[in-house]
Design a protein around this motif. Structure first.
Motif, PDB file in Angstrom:
ATOM      1  N   ILE A  56       0.823  -1.206   0.000  1.00 11.98           N
ATOM      2  CA  ILE A  56       0.000   0.000   0.000  1.00 11.98           C
ATOM      3  C   ILE A  56       0.859   1.260   0.000  1.00 11.98           C
ATOM      4  O   ILE A  56       0.431   2.316  -0.435  1.00 11.98           O
ATOM      5  CB  ILE A  56      -0.948   0.029   1.220  1.00 11.98           C
ATOM      6  N   ARG A  57       2.087   1.128   0.510  1.00 11.47           N
ATOM      7  CA  ARG A  57       2.928   2.321   0.651  1.00 11.47           C
ATOM      8  C   ARG A  57       4.397   1.942   0.512  1.00 11.47           C
ATOM      9  O   ARG A  57       4.814   0.897   0.993  1.00 11.47           O
ATOM     10  CB  ARG A  57       2.685   2.988   2.010  1.00 11.47           C
ATOM     11  N   SER A  58       5.150   2.794  -0.146  1.00 13.24           N
ATOM     12  CA  SER A  58       6.590   2.580  -0.307  1.00 13.24           C
ATOM     13  C   SER A  58       7.363   3.689   0.378  1.00 13.24           C
ATOM     14  O   SER A  58       7.007   4.873   0.281  1.00 13.24           O
ATOM     15  CB  SER A  58       6.972   2.540  -1.795  1.00 13.24           C
ATOM     16  N   TYR A  59       8.430   3.302   1.060  1.00 18.42           N
ATOM     17  CA  TYR A  59       9.334   4.231   1.740  1.00 18.42           C
ATOM     18  C   TYR A  59      10.704   4.058   1.079  1.00 18.42           C
ATOM     19  O   TYR A  59      11.371   3.035   1.280  1.00 18.42           O
ATOM     20  CB  TYR A  59       9.431   3.899   3.225  1.00 18.42           C
ATOM     21  N   MET A  82      11.679   9.417  -0.632  1.00 18.14           N
ATOM     22  CA  MET A  82      10.251   9.607  -0.900  1.00 18.14           C
ATOM     23  C   MET A  82       9.430   8.555  -0.166  1.00 18.14           C
ATOM     24  O   MET A  82       9.830   7.400  -0.068  1.00 18.14           O
ATOM     25  CB  MET A  82       9.947   9.515  -2.397  1.00 18.14           C
ATOM     26  N   VAL A  83       8.291   8.997   0.344  1.00 16.97           N
ATOM     27  CA  VAL A  83       7.268   8.081   0.837  1.00 16.97           C
ATOM     28  C   VAL A  83       6.038   8.304  -0.037  1.00 16.97           C
ATOM     29  O   VAL A  83       5.579   9.436  -0.183  1.00 16.97           O
ATOM     30  CB  VAL A  83       6.909   8.335   2.316  1.00 16.97           C
ATOM     31  N   LYS A  84       5.525   7.215  -0.624  1.00 14.85           N
ATOM     32  CA  LYS A  84       4.367   7.339  -1.517  1.00 14.85           C
ATOM     33  C   LYS A  84       3.324   6.291  -1.170  1.00 14.85           C
ATOM     34  O   LYS A  84       3.624   5.108  -1.040  1.00 14.85           O
ATOM     35  CB  LYS A  84       4.780   7.166  -2.980  1.00 14.85           C
ATOM     36  N   ASN A 117      -1.900   8.124  -4.052  1.00 10.41           N
ATOM     37  CA  ASN A 117      -0.822   8.846  -4.739  1.00 10.41           C
ATOM     38  C   ASN A 117      -0.281  10.018  -3.925  1.00 10.41           C
ATOM     39  O   ASN A 117       0.456  10.856  -4.445  1.00 10.41           O
ATOM     40  CB  ASN A 117      -1.272   9.342  -6.127  1.00 10.41           C
ATOM     41  N   HIS A 118      -0.650  10.081  -2.644  1.00 11.82           N
ATOM     42  CA  HIS A 118      -0.077  11.117  -1.780  1.00 11.82           C
ATOM     43  C   HIS A 118       1.383  10.761  -1.511  1.00 11.82           C
ATOM     44  O   HIS A 118       1.711   9.615  -1.226  1.00 11.82           O
ATOM     45  CB  HIS A 118      -0.843  11.214  -0.465  1.00 11.82           C
ATOM     46  N   GLU A 119       2.260  11.742  -1.594  1.00 13.92           N
ATOM     47  CA  GLU A 119       3.676  11.483  -1.392  1.00 13.92           C
ATOM     48  C   GLU A 119       4.380  12.673  -0.754  1.00 13.92           C
ATOM     49  O   GLU A 119       3.875  13.800  -0.772  1.00 13.92           O
ATOM     50  CB  GLU A 119       4.358  11.130  -2.714  1.00 13.92           C
ATOM     51  N   THR A 120       5.525  12.400  -0.159  1.00 14.25           N
ATOM     52  CA  THR A 120       6.350  13.436   0.447  1.00 14.25           C
ATOM     53  C   THR A 120       7.807  13.000   0.388  1.00 14.25           C
ATOM     54  O   THR A 120       8.108  11.803   0.385  1.00 14.25           O
ATOM     55  CB  THR A 120       5.950  13.693   1.916  1.00 14.25           C
ATOM     56  N   GLY A 121       8.700  13.985   0.342  1.00 18.92           N
ATOM     57  CA  GLY A 121      10.131  13.692   0.366  1.00 18.92           C
ATOM     58  C   GLY A 121      10.689  13.663   1.780  1.00 18.92           C
ATOM     59  O   GLY A 121      11.869  13.354   1.975  1.00 18.92           O
ATOM     60  N   GLN A 122       9.833  13.951   2.783  1.00 20.39           N
ATOM     61  CA  GLN A 122      10.282  14.005   4.177  1.00 20.39           C
ATOM     62  C   GLN A 122      10.198  12.613   4.816  1.00 20.39           C
ATOM     63  O   GLN A 122       9.367  12.361   5.698  1.00 20.39           O
ATOM     64  CB  GLN A 122       9.429  15.014   4.952  1.00 20.39           C
ATOM     65  N   VAL A 123      11.056  11.705   4.358  1.00 20.96           N
ATOM     66  CA  VAL A 123      10.991  10.317   4.835  1.00 20.96           C
ATOM     67  C   VAL A 123      11.220  10.232   6.341  1.00 20.96           C
ATOM     68  O   VAL A 123      10.487   9.547   7.062  1.00 20.96           O
ATOM     69  CB  VAL A 123      12.022   9.436   4.096  1.00 20.96           C
ATOM     70  N   ASN A 124      12.242  10.918   6.826  1.00 19.83           N
ATOM     71  CA  ASN A 124      12.568  10.838   8.259  1.00 19.83           C
ATOM     72  C   ASN A 124      11.440  11.372   9.123  1.00 19.83           C
ATOM     73  O   ASN A 124      11.178  10.841  10.209  1.00 19.83           O
ATOM     74  CB  ASN A 124      13.868  11.588   8.549  1.00 19.83           C
ATOM     75  N   ALA A 125      10.764  12.422   8.653  1.00 18.64           N
ATOM     76  CA  ALA A 125       9.639  12.970   9.416  1.00 18.64           C
ATOM     77  C   ALA A 125       8.503  11.955   9.507  1.00 18.64           C
ATOM     78  O   ALA A 125       7.879  11.785  10.566  1.00 18.64           O
ATOM     79  CB  ALA A 125       9.141  14.266   8.770  1.00 18.64           C
ATOM     80  N   VAL A 126       8.234  11.254   8.412  1.00 18.69           N
ATOM     81  CA  VAL A 126       7.183  10.230   8.418  1.00 18.69           C
ATOM     82  C   VAL A 126       7.553   9.104   9.370  1.00 18.69           C
ATOM     83  O   VAL A 126       6.736   8.666  10.192  1.00 18.69           O
ATOM     84  CB  VAL A 126       6.956   9.681   6.993  1.00 18.69           C
ATOM     85  N   PHE A 158      -1.064  11.345   5.478  1.00 13.14           N
ATOM     86  CA  PHE A 158      -1.371  10.113   4.747  1.00 13.14           C
ATOM     87  C   PHE A 158      -2.726   9.562   5.184  1.00 13.14           C
ATOM     88  O   PHE A 158      -3.499   9.063   4.360  1.00 13.14           O
ATOM     89  CB  PHE A 158      -0.269   9.079   4.977  1.00 13.14           C
ATOM     90  N   MET A 159      -3.014   9.641   6.478  1.00 18.04           N
ATOM     91  CA  MET A 159      -4.297   9.167   6.987  1.00 18.04           C
ATOM     92  C   MET A 159      -5.441  10.005   6.430  1.00 18.04           C
ATOM     93  O   MET A 159      -6.481   9.470   6.014  1.00 18.04           O
ATOM     94  CB  MET A 159      -4.299   9.221   8.519  1.00 18.04           C
ATOM     95  N   GLU A 160      -5.259  11.315   6.397  1.00 19.81           N
ATOM     96  CA  GLU A 160      -6.312  12.193   5.891  1.00 19.81           C
ATOM     97  C   GLU A 160      -6.536  11.971   4.405  1.00 19.81           C
ATOM     98  O   GLU A 160      -7.689  11.933   3.942  1.00 19.81           O
ATOM     99  CB  GLU A 160      -5.954  13.661   6.154  1.00 19.81           C
ATOM    100  N   ALA A 161      -5.449  11.795   3.645  1.00 15.85           N
ATOM    101  CA  ALA A 161      -5.591  11.543   2.206  1.00 15.85           C
ATOM    102  C   ALA A 161      -6.361  10.255   1.957  1.00 15.85           C
ATOM    103  O   ALA A 161      -7.208  10.173   1.053  1.00 15.85           O
ATOM    104  CB  ALA A 161      -4.207  11.477   1.550  1.00 15.85           C
ATOM    105  N   TYR A 162      -6.091   9.242   2.775  1.00 18.36           N
ATOM    106  CA  TYR A 162      -6.796   7.963   2.633  1.00 18.36           C
ATOM    107  C   TYR A 162      -8.285   8.117   2.951  1.00 18.36           C
ATOM    108  O   TYR A 162      -9.148   7.610   2.227  1.00 18.36           O
ATOM    109  CB  TYR A 162      -6.166   6.926   3.560  1.00 18.36           C
TER     110      TYR A 162
END
Length: 364
Positions: A315-318, A325-327, A332-341, A349-353
């Protein structure tokens, strides 16, 4: 002032719609019913059941009172606006504040499923990838515990099986708090990590998988009979990292449900009896969810849909290498802030879902 009045009318109508969707009137009636039960002389004869009911009432009250207060504020502002322009500046400030608060509260309307407002049981299992997968499972455990702490939830680790070299093979966490199940349902499925392996002496890139499962923690509210002849109970000594003993007695409990093959464990309670009770509660929740999934799959089959709950359906790739990137593959919500996630920033991500669920439901 006419524009402000129109805005307040629209806002009041939206509040009414959201309150209807969240069944606020029904929940207010539930509060009255629990208050009536609590006044009975025998109410506290079963302290545990009484405490659970009082906690449920407290949660319902917090939600009902918040929405009733919002509705009252909007109604009061509209009534004053209709009197004239004398309070235009003050009412504009109040309307802006109401709009901001309503935007936050409207997320609750996305959590209107039957069990969304319940506590949850979350389980993480290391998948393909050996020691890297077990390390990944532990990273996810830390991520969820951080999110729970930041979001004001109470977390209780029920069972934790450590890896032979690093990480964890599996971990099960009870999550207590408003809408725990509703928010965490976005996390069910396979999570994939791509990184340079810290366990590879050649510093090669590895892909690891871990699976997250979730159930509403409603064992006390559902009527499921578990026959003693249908279970096998094994006791063992709880262990910590490096094989260190947590308890000096064989107090941990593992229960195997023979008809389904489901296995649950509990090791962090004070006694073997308490661990068995907690394991049975988890088993009840899992059996209930298993039956619910069967019903959903039967319905989907009737609708002509292909339901695939396969392990390889991430469901999600880190991704940590060669880029950051986390996507989420569902939204299709994604962010480049991997460490923050990985440090617990999961709300977006929860809100987008949840928003995607509303859209899909509307389009059906």
């Amino acid at each position: 002032m006419d524009g402000l009045i129109t805005r307040l009318i629209e806002m009041r109508d939206e509040i009414n719609n959201l309150m209807s969707r969240l069944k606020i009137d029904e929940k207010a009636a539930q509060i009255s019913d629990i208050e009536s039960q609590a006044s009975a002389p025998t109410f506290w004869d079963d302290p545990e059941a009484a405490q659970q009911l009082m906690q449920k009432m407290s949660r319902l009250k917090a939600q009902v009172e918040r929405w009733q207060k919002m509705h009252q504020r909007a109604s009061d502002a509209l009534e004053l606006a209709e009197l004239g322009d004398d309070m235009l500046d003050e009412l504009t400030v109040e309307t802006d504040a109401l709009a901001a608060e309503l935007d936050k509260m409207s997320l609750q309307a996305m959590l209107s499923g039957e069990y969304d407002d319940e506590d949850a049981i979350l389980s993480i299992h290391a998948g393909a990838g050996g020691v890297d997968a077990q390390d990944w499972a532990e990273i996810l455990e830390r991520m969820y515990l951080r999110w729970m702490e930041q979001s004001g939830y109470k977390a209780e680790v029920i069972e934790r099986s450590v890896g032979d070299e690093a990480g964890v093979k599996s971990v099960t966490i009870a999550v207590k708090g408003d809408y725990a199940y509703g928010y965490l349902q976005s996390e069910q499925g396979v999570h994939r990590l791509v990184r340079i392996s810290p366990f590879d002496s050649n510093a090669r890139r590895h892909t690891s998988f871990a699976k997250v499962e979730l159930w509403p923690d409603i064992a006390e509210e559902i009527d499921i009979e578990i026959k003693e002849t249908d279970i096998r109970v094994d006791v063992f000594r709880s262990s910590g990292p490096g094989g260190q003993s947590v308890n000096t007695t064989d107090s941990a409990v593992r229960i195997t449900h023979l008809p389904t093959g489901l296995v649950v464990s509990s090791q962090n309670q004070k006694s073997q009896h308490q661990n068995k009770d907690r394991a049975l509660q988890v088993l009840k929740a899992r059996l209930f969810d298993l039956e619910r999934q069967k019903q959903q799959q039967e319905l989907a089959a009737l609708k002509g849909e292909n339901v695939d709950a396969g392990w390889g359906n991430q469901i999600r790739s880190y991704v940590m290498h060669p880029y950051q990137m986390v996507k989420d593959h569902r939204t299709n919500h994604e962010t480049g802030q991997v460490n923050a996630v990985l440090d617990g920033r999961l709300d977006e991500f929860m809100e987008a879902y949840l928003r995607s669920k509303i859209v899909s439901t509307t389009n059906e």
